[in-house]
Each structure stands twice: as structure tokens, then as C-alpha cells.
Design a protein around this motif. Structure first.
Motif, short mmCIF file in Angstrom:
data_model
loop_
_atom_site.label_atom_id
_atom_site.label_comp_id
_atom_site.label_asym_id
_atom_site.label_seq_id
_atom_site.Cartn_x
_atom_site.Cartn_y
_atom_site.Cartn_z
N LEU A 1 -1.72 -7.35 1.41
CA LEU A 1 -1.77 -5.89 1.26
C LEU A 1 -0.89 -5.50 0.08
O LEU A 1 0.33 -5.69 0.12
CB LEU A 1 -1.28 -5.22 2.54
CG LEU A 1 -1.41 -3.70 2.58
CD1 LEU A 1 -2.86 -3.27 2.75
CD2 LEU A 1 -0.57 -3.11 3.72
N THR A 2 -1.51 -4.95 -0.96
CA THR A 2 -0.75 -4.63 -2.18
C THR A 2 -0.52 -3.12 -2.30
O THR A 2 -1.18 -2.32 -1.65
CB THR A 2 -1.49 -5.12 -3.44
OG1 THR A 2 -2.74 -4.46 -3.53
CG2 THR A 2 -1.71 -6.62 -3.42
N LYS A 3 0.41 -2.77 -3.15
CA LYS A 3 0.68 -1.38 -3.54
C LYS A 3 1.07 -0.47 -2.37
O LYS A 3 0.81 0.72 -2.40
CB LYS A 3 -0.51 -0.82 -4.33
CG LYS A 3 -0.85 -1.70 -5.54
CD LYS A 3 -1.82 -1.10 -6.51
CE LYS A 3 -1.13 -0.47 -7.68
NZ LYS A 3 -1.98 -0.25 -8.84
N LEU A 4 1.72 -1.08 -1.38
CA LEU A 4 2.21 -0.28 -0.26
C LEU A 4 3.15 0.81 -0.78
O LEU A 4 3.13 1.95 -0.31
CB LEU A 4 2.95 -1.18 0.75
CG LEU A 4 3.43 -0.47 2.00
CD1 LEU A 4 2.27 -0.19 2.95
CD2 LEU A 4 4.51 -1.25 2.73
N ASP A 5 3.98 0.44 -1.77
CA ASP A 5 4.98 1.38 -2.32
C ASP A 5 4.35 2.64 -2.90
O ASP A 5 5.00 3.69 -2.95
CB ASP A 5 5.79 0.67 -3.43
CG ASP A 5 4.88 0.10 -4.51
OD1 ASP A 5 4.05 -0.77 -4.19
OD2 ASP A 5 4.96 0.56 -5.67
N VAL A 6 3.08 2.56 -3.32
CA VAL A 6 2.43 3.73 -3.92
C VAL A 6 2.32 4.86 -2.88
O VAL A 6 2.30 6.04 -3.23
CB VAL A 6 1.04 3.34 -4.50
CG1 VAL A 6 0.28 4.56 -4.99
CG2 VAL A 6 1.21 2.32 -5.62
N LEU A 7 2.31 4.49 -1.60
CA LEU A 7 2.18 5.51 -0.54
C LEU A 7 3.54 6.07 -0.08
O LEU A 7 3.58 6.92 0.80
CB LEU A 7 1.44 4.91 0.66
CG LEU A 7 0.00 4.41 0.40
CD1 LEU A 7 -0.62 3.88 1.68
CD2 LEU A 7 -0.87 5.53 -0.18
N ASP A 8 4.61 5.58 -0.70
CA ASP A 8 5.96 5.95 -0.23
C ASP A 8 6.21 7.46 -0.13
O ASP A 8 7.01 7.90 0.69
CB ASP A 8 7.04 5.36 -1.16
CG ASP A 8 7.25 3.86 -0.94
OD1 ASP A 8 6.68 3.32 0.03
OD2 ASP A 8 7.98 3.25 -1.74
N SER A 9 5.56 8.25 -1.00
CA SER A 9 5.88 9.69 -1.01
C SER A 9 4.79 10.55 -0.36
O SER A 9 4.78 11.77 -0.54
CB SER A 9 6.13 10.13 -2.45
OG SER A 9 4.95 9.95 -3.19
N VAL B 1 -1.91 -9.60 8.30
CA VAL B 1 -1.41 -9.28 6.97
C VAL B 1 -0.21 -10.20 6.71
O VAL B 1 0.86 -10.03 7.27
CB VAL B 1 -1.00 -7.78 6.86
CG1 VAL B 1 -0.37 -7.50 5.50
CG2 VAL B 1 -2.21 -6.87 7.08
N THR B 2 -0.43 -11.17 5.86
CA THR B 2 0.59 -12.21 5.62
C THR B 2 1.47 -11.86 4.43
O THR B 2 2.64 -12.22 4.39
CB THR B 2 -0.11 -13.56 5.37
OG1 THR B 2 -1.01 -13.80 6.45
CG2 THR B 2 0.88 -14.72 5.28
N TYR B 3 0.88 -11.20 3.44
CA TYR B 3 1.63 -10.86 2.24
C TYR B 3 1.63 -9.33 2.09
O TYR B 3 0.59 -8.69 2.24
CB TYR B 3 0.99 -11.45 0.98
CG TYR B 3 0.74 -12.94 1.09
CD1 TYR B 3 1.69 -13.86 0.69
CD2 TYR B 3 -0.47 -13.42 1.60
CE1 TYR B 3 1.47 -15.23 0.79
CE2 TYR B 3 -0.71 -14.78 1.71
CZ TYR B 3 0.25 -15.68 1.30
OH TYR B 3 0.02 -17.03 1.42
N ILE B 4 2.79 -8.75 1.81
CA ILE B 4 2.87 -7.30 1.58
C ILE B 4 3.56 -7.10 0.24
O ILE B 4 4.69 -7.56 0.03
CB ILE B 4 3.67 -6.60 2.70
CG1 ILE B 4 3.01 -6.86 4.06
CG2 ILE B 4 3.77 -5.10 2.43
CD1 ILE B 4 3.96 -6.77 5.22
N SER B 5 2.85 -6.44 -0.66
CA SER B 5 3.39 -6.27 -2.01
C SER B 5 3.91 -4.85 -2.15
O SER B 5 3.22 -3.88 -1.83
CB SER B 5 2.26 -6.58 -2.99
OG SER B 5 2.62 -6.23 -4.27
N VAL B 6 5.16 -4.74 -2.63
CA VAL B 6 5.81 -3.42 -2.74
C VAL B 6 6.21 -3.09 -4.18
O VAL B 6 7.10 -2.31 -4.43
CB VAL B 6 7.04 -3.34 -1.80
CG1 VAL B 6 6.62 -3.32 -0.34
CG2 VAL B 6 8.00 -4.52 -2.06
#
Ligand code: GDP
Ligand code: IMO
Ligand code: MG
Length: 427
Positions: A333-341, A412-417
Motif C-alpha cells: 500500500l503506497t502513498k498512505l502519507d498523502v491522506l494525512d491531512s 498488506v505487507t508493505y506500507i509506504s509513507v
């Protein structure tokens, strides 16, 4: 042949640009071989590592690792001029020699007329029918492959064969070009192109089949790098707004020469929201400020064409289809950080199509009429870019990820932030 191998396939399970490049780059550090198995320089795989930031188009993302053999497989279509400039760019920017790339002799060559025809055919389509191709000649090259008149890498090694093939083929290509009012090509100029490609890449055009078989049988670590995502697969994607190859695990076995049963792990790369570049249905597309915010924070502009990407919420129906079709064992799962706000985050779990509820992905024509049904979750409103373990993630982010796992029945094994190599959580 059993699954007691060390072959991992990395595939896009959305509409492309999921972050495959950054995941392959991470996994490639332990790989003996990385194989690009389909597509051509329509790819734009962004890799950020200690050498800099690179957008790879035709080179496999293991190219930065001198000990890794990088194969451009039999299922690909190759533009040798793009390959030349990419290698040059890496040499000058990263200061490394690039001697670890090999091209299967069965790969098809993108010829200058393919590129001209791609642009002309796209130009002739009405606004509604535009595929929005990358204009790299991908479709026309695969067309020739299917028509059995394509030029393969092996052909440029043998001048006589090439001359014969091109002489037979050129009148037809030139007629097509004339139809679009475009300049035609002469035999001599194409032979000169081929001679240049042979000089530069001839030593790296090989039969990869015995090499790959030996690697599989001796349990070497092999990574199969997909291009694009299943939603633009030629058979299962949003045809005719698709690409002309199969970016799935089925395409991986075929395009790399590895039997399906030897693939022991399938990593499906998926963004925490959705994007699509080019035409065709995109059920969760947002035409409002939220869509603009996703594009802005996510930097959603094409790595190959620079076009703004269409943005929307996570489409779990499409992702579920993708996980099944690819036999995904692990999600990245990539770009989790994009949802931070974002204070509210949505997840599409079904569609209404002409008054009927759909829990599965139908064919393109129905997708065009689909209205998404959403679940809404609370956002975590916390910066995740510094998180390096599952425990460090905010509870609401964990809940979002767990809901995705539940709906997709996949771990979900990999989480990209973040885009950097180390901005990754392994679970
Ligand atoms: P690919 O074609 O699947 O390899 O993906 P692209 O490289 O076209 O698009 C992914 C973009 O997102 C690139 O610009 C990456 O640097 C960036 N990226 C990848 N993972 C993350 C992440 O977790 N967070 C953020 N903010 N950016 C990411
Ligand atoms: P990566 O590997 C996103 C889209 C184009 C167009 C359609 C067909 O970076 O994920 P083509 O040039 O293949 O004939 O175009 O597919 N497309 C991509 N979209 N990422 C890509 O690659 C793409 N490669 C092709 O926009 O709609
Ligand atoms: Mg891309």
C-alpha cells in the motif's frame, strides 16, 4: 516444478503509477535478476535512492544494483533510443556503469513508424474516444507482433534477414503513413538505425530462456517487474482504453519465460487512493476540490508524459478484482502519507449501475455508467511520513489499512509513507 522457488512478481493492481518502481527498487536490493516482462517505454517508474531521482521507462528498476542482472523480457517492446538515453542519464547522474541490462532476442523493436502511427491514430480519435496513449508506439508495435510482421531484437543481429523483412513490410507501413499525411521511411535510414542499435546493444541481446530457467531451478531470487496496472490490461482492463499487453501475473509468466507454478509470491502494488492517466471509465474519479487536493499533495502528474493524473478515492471493487486475477499474496500500500491531512477518507465497496447493485467489476461499457457506493472512515490527521513500524502508525490509519485487508481478503505487507527508499513499513 513447485512453488519452492524464490520468484516474486510485482504488479500494478489499479490503473498504473501505483508506485511499482519504488517497491521494485526496494526489493531489488536482494534480487539476482529483475525482469521487465511486458510493455515498453510507456512506463514511468520513479525510483529515489542515494544516487538521485530517476524515472525509468524501459530499464528494469534493478539497474542501480551492479550485482543484479536486469532483463528486458520476451514480452516487451523496446525503443533502443530511449534505452540509450536512459543509460546515459544514469551514467552521468549516478556515476555508475550500466552493464547489467540484457534484452531477450524475442522482444519486439519499436520502429520510428510505430511512434508516428501511434500519434496519428490518437489524433484521429474524437475527444470522447481518445485512449490518451503515451504516443510511444506501443500499440502499433504490438499490432505488428500480433500480425506476425514485427521486427524482433534478433532480427537486427542479422542484416540479410532484417533487409528482407523490412523490404516486405515498408510499402504497407508507408501507405499507412501516407494515409495520415505523414512523411514515409526509406529502407536505408531504417537499416542505419538498426546498425546503430546493433553496435550499441548487440552484445546484450541474448536468449534469456536458458539463463532464466537455470536461475529458477537453482533457486535464485528473481523479481518480475510489471508495467501499468490490470485496469489497463488488454483483456481484463478497460478495453479499448487499455494498453496492448497484459500487465498481470499471467503476462509475467509469459513475458519472462517462467512457469506460473514457479511464482512463489505476488506483490500487488496499490495506492491508498486511486489515479488514472488517459481516457476510459474511472468510477471513483473526483472532479472537485478533494480530487485537486489529492493531485496536489500526491504530486499526481505523469512520470512519462507530465499529464495531470485523474484522482479519486480507493476503489476496493476494482482492487478486489485485481487481487483475484493476479493471485496477489501480499499488498504493498503506497502513498498512505498523502491522506494525512484528510478528515474523511472514502472507500468504494460497490457500484450502482442502471438501478442495479454490483459488488464486482463489470465490463467497460457498464463501468462507464457506474456510480460508486462508499464507506466513509475518519482520517488520522497526523503526519505518517516518519513512521517506520506498524505500531508507530496512528490508530485510524491502522483501521483504514485493516478495512482494506478485510475487503480484499489480502494481507498488506508493505506500507509506504513517502517516496524515499527507507519510507517503508514492513509488516
Ligand atoms: P509506477 O509507475 O507504478 O512506478 O509509479 P510512478 O513512479 O509513476 O508514480 C508514483 C509516484 O509516487 C512517484 O512520483 C513516486 O516517487 C511517488 N511515491 C511512491 N511511493 C510514495 C509514497 O509512499 N508517498 C509519497 N508521497 N509518494 C510516493
Ligand atoms: P506505469 O508503468 C499510467 C495508459 C495511457 C493510455 C493507455 C494506453 O508507469 O504505471 P499506451 O501508450 O500504453 O498505448 O497507452 O494506458 N498508460 C499508463 N498510465 N502509467 C503507465 O505506466 C502507463 N502506460 C500506459 O495513459 O491511457
Ligand atoms: Mg508510472
Amino acid at each position: 516444478m513447485t512453488k519452492d522457488t524464490r520468484v516474486t512478481a510485482v504488479v500494478g493492481v489499479q490503473w498504473g503509477d501505483e508506485g511499482k518502481g519504488r517497491i521494485v527498487d526496494y526489493l531489488a536490493k536482494d534480487a539476482d535478476i529483475v525482469i521487465r516482462f511486458q510493455g515498453g517505454d510507456n512506463a514511468g517508474h520513479t525510483v529515489i535512492n542515494e544516487m538521485g531521482k530517476f524515472a525509468l521507462h524501459i530499464l528494469p528498476s534493478g539497474v542501480f544494483n551492479p550485482d543484479t542482472m536486469n532483463i528486458v523480457g520476451a514480452g516487451t517492446v523496446v525503443n533502443f533510443d530511449t534505452m540509450h538515453s536512459e543509460i546515459d542519464n544514469i551514467k552521468s547522474k549516478a556515476g555508475i556503469e550500466v552493464n547489467n541490462v540484457f534484452i531477450d532476442e524475442r522482444a519486439h523493436i519499436i520502429m520510428p513508424y510505430h511512434i508516428a502511427l501511434d500519434g496519428a491514430e490518437e489524433g484521429k480519435r474524437s475527444a470522447k474516444d481518445k485512449i490518451g496513449t503515451t504516443k510511444r508506439g506501443i500499440g502499433p508495435c504490438y499490432e505488428d507482433k500480433a500480425a506476425r510482421i514485427g521486427i524482433r531484437a534478433a532480427d537486427i543481429m542479422d542484416e540479410e534477414t532484417l533487409m528482407k523483412k523490412l523490404s516486405a513490410l515498408l510499402p504497407k507501413k508507408n501507405r499507412e503513413l501516407e494515409y495520415y499525411g505523414l512523411p514515409t521511411y526509406g529502407l536505408d535510414e531504417l537499416m542505419a538505425d538498426a546498425a546503430r542499435w546493433k553496435k550499441e546493444f548487440g552484445d546484450h541481446i541474448i536468449d534469456t530462456a536458458p539463463v532464466v530457467r537455470d536461475a529458477v531451478e537453482s533457486r535464485q531470487r528473481i523479481l518480475l517487474e510489471g508495467q501499468l496496472g490490470i485496469m489497463r490490461d488488454l483483456d481484463w482492463g478497460i478495453y479499448p482504453y487499455s494498453t496492448s499487453s497484459n500487465p498481470t501475473v499471467a503476462g509475467a509468466t509469459n513475458g519472462s519465460g517462467i512457469p506460473y507454478c514457479s511464482i512463489s509470491k505476488v506483490v500487488g502494488v496499490v495506492k491508498a487512493y486511486a489515479t488514472s492517466v488517459g481516457g476510459g471509465p474511472f468510477m471513483t474519479e473526483l472532479h472537485d476540490k478533494t480530487g485537486e487536493k489529492l493531485r496536489e499533495i500526491g504530486g499526481e502528474f505523469g512520470a512519462t508524459t507530465g499529464r495531470p493524473r485523474r484522482c479519486g478515492w480507493f476503489d476496493a471493487v476494482a482492487a478486489d478484482f485485481a487481487c483475484y486475477m493476479n493471485g496477489v499474496t501480499d499488498l504493498a500500500l503506497t502513498k498512505l502519507d498523502v491522506l494525512d491531512s484528510f478528515d474523511k477518507i472514502r472507500l468504494c465497496t460497490g457500484y450502482m449501475i442502471e438501478g442495479e447493485y454490483f459488488s464486482y467489476l463489470p465490463e467497460t461499457r457498464l463501468q462507464e455508467k457506474a456510480k460508486p457506493i462508499y464507506e466513509t472512515m475518519d482520517g488520522w490527521l497526523t503526519d505518517t511520513t516518519g513512521c517506520r513500524t506498524w505500531d508507530e502508525l496512528p490508530e485510524k490509519a491502522k483501521a483504514f489499512i485493516q478495512r482494506i485487508e478485510e475487503v480484499l481478503k489480502t494481507h498488506v505487507t508493505y506500507i509506504s509513507v513517502g517516496p524515499e527508499r527507507n519510507q517503508l513499513i514492513i509488516r
